[in-house]
Design a protein around this motif. Structure first.
Motif, mmCIF file in Angstrom:
data_model
loop_
_atom_site.group_PDB
_atom_site.id
_atom_site.type_symbol
_atom_site.label_atom_id
_atom_site.label_comp_id
_atom_site.label_asym_id
_atom_site.label_seq_id
_atom_site.Cartn_x
_atom_site.Cartn_y
_atom_site.Cartn_z
ATOM 1 N N PRO A 66 0.792 -1.147 0.186
ATOM 2 C CA PRO A 66 -0.156 -0.055 -0.103
ATOM 3 C C PRO A 66 0.824 1.208 -0.089
ATOM 4 C CG PRO A 66 -0.587 -1.399 1.668
ATOM 5 C CD PRO A 66 0.469 -2.085 1.173
ATOM 6 N N GLY A 67 0.349 2.373 -0.791
ATOM 7 C CA GLY A 67 1.215 3.595 -0.752
ATOM 8 C C GLY A 67 2.418 3.562 -1.870
ATOM 9 N N VAL A 68 2.644 2.370 -2.538
ATOM 10 C CA VAL A 68 3.419 2.653 -3.820
ATOM 11 C C VAL A 68 2.968 3.593 -4.740
ATOM 12 C CG1 VAL A 68 4.542 1.299 -5.518
ATOM 13 C CG2 VAL A 68 4.521 0.348 -3.093
ATOM 14 N N ARG A 69 3.763 4.425 -5.087
ATOM 15 C CA ARG A 69 3.674 5.334 -6.178
ATOM 16 C C ARG A 69 4.088 4.990 -7.708
ATOM 17 N NH1 ARG A 69 1.614 10.339 -5.698
ATOM 18 N NH2 ARG A 69 0.546 10.794 -3.642
ATOM 19 N N LEU A 70 3.269 4.946 -8.410
ATOM 20 C CA LEU A 70 4.017 4.526 -9.652
ATOM 21 C C LEU A 70 4.289 5.824 -10.849
ATOM 22 C CD1 LEU A 70 1.406 1.611 -10.753
ATOM 23 C CD2 LEU A 70 3.765 1.514 -9.843
#
Length: 97
Positions: A66-70
């Motif tokens: 959760p929270g990973v930015r692509l």
């Protein structure tokens, strides 16, 4: 119900196969006492997983932390047509679930 079936079979070609256990590839689970009907797609899901080589995949709630930015920097410059076709096939199969 028997009268209804008899009238339907007079009007349309068909046979009385008894209670429905499968419908459009789904398993039909019926509880007459509780007056409920459930459709289960387990067999279809197993078939799709096997077709795409995911039978040994582990189940997770989210495929990433959760929270990973692509961003674009994670994208390849050139997309492999074979990978793109496989991805489209997987999405097509999943859309029927």
């Amino acid at each position: 119900m028997e009268k209804f079936k008899a009238r339907m079979l007079v009007r349309f070609d068909g046979t009385d196969e008894g209670d429905v256990t499968k419908y459009l590839g789904c398993e039909v689970i019926r509880d007459r006492t509780a007056k409920t009907l459930h459709l289960r797609q387990s067999a279809y899901i197993r078939k799709v997983l096997a077709h795409h080589g995911f039978t040994d995949a582990n189940q997770v709630k989210t495929p990433m932390e959760p929270g990973v930015r692509l961003s674009k920097r994670y994208c390849p410059e050139v997309v492999d047509p074979a990978i793109q076709a496989e991805y489209r096939a997987i999405v097509e199969h999943v859309s029927f679930m």
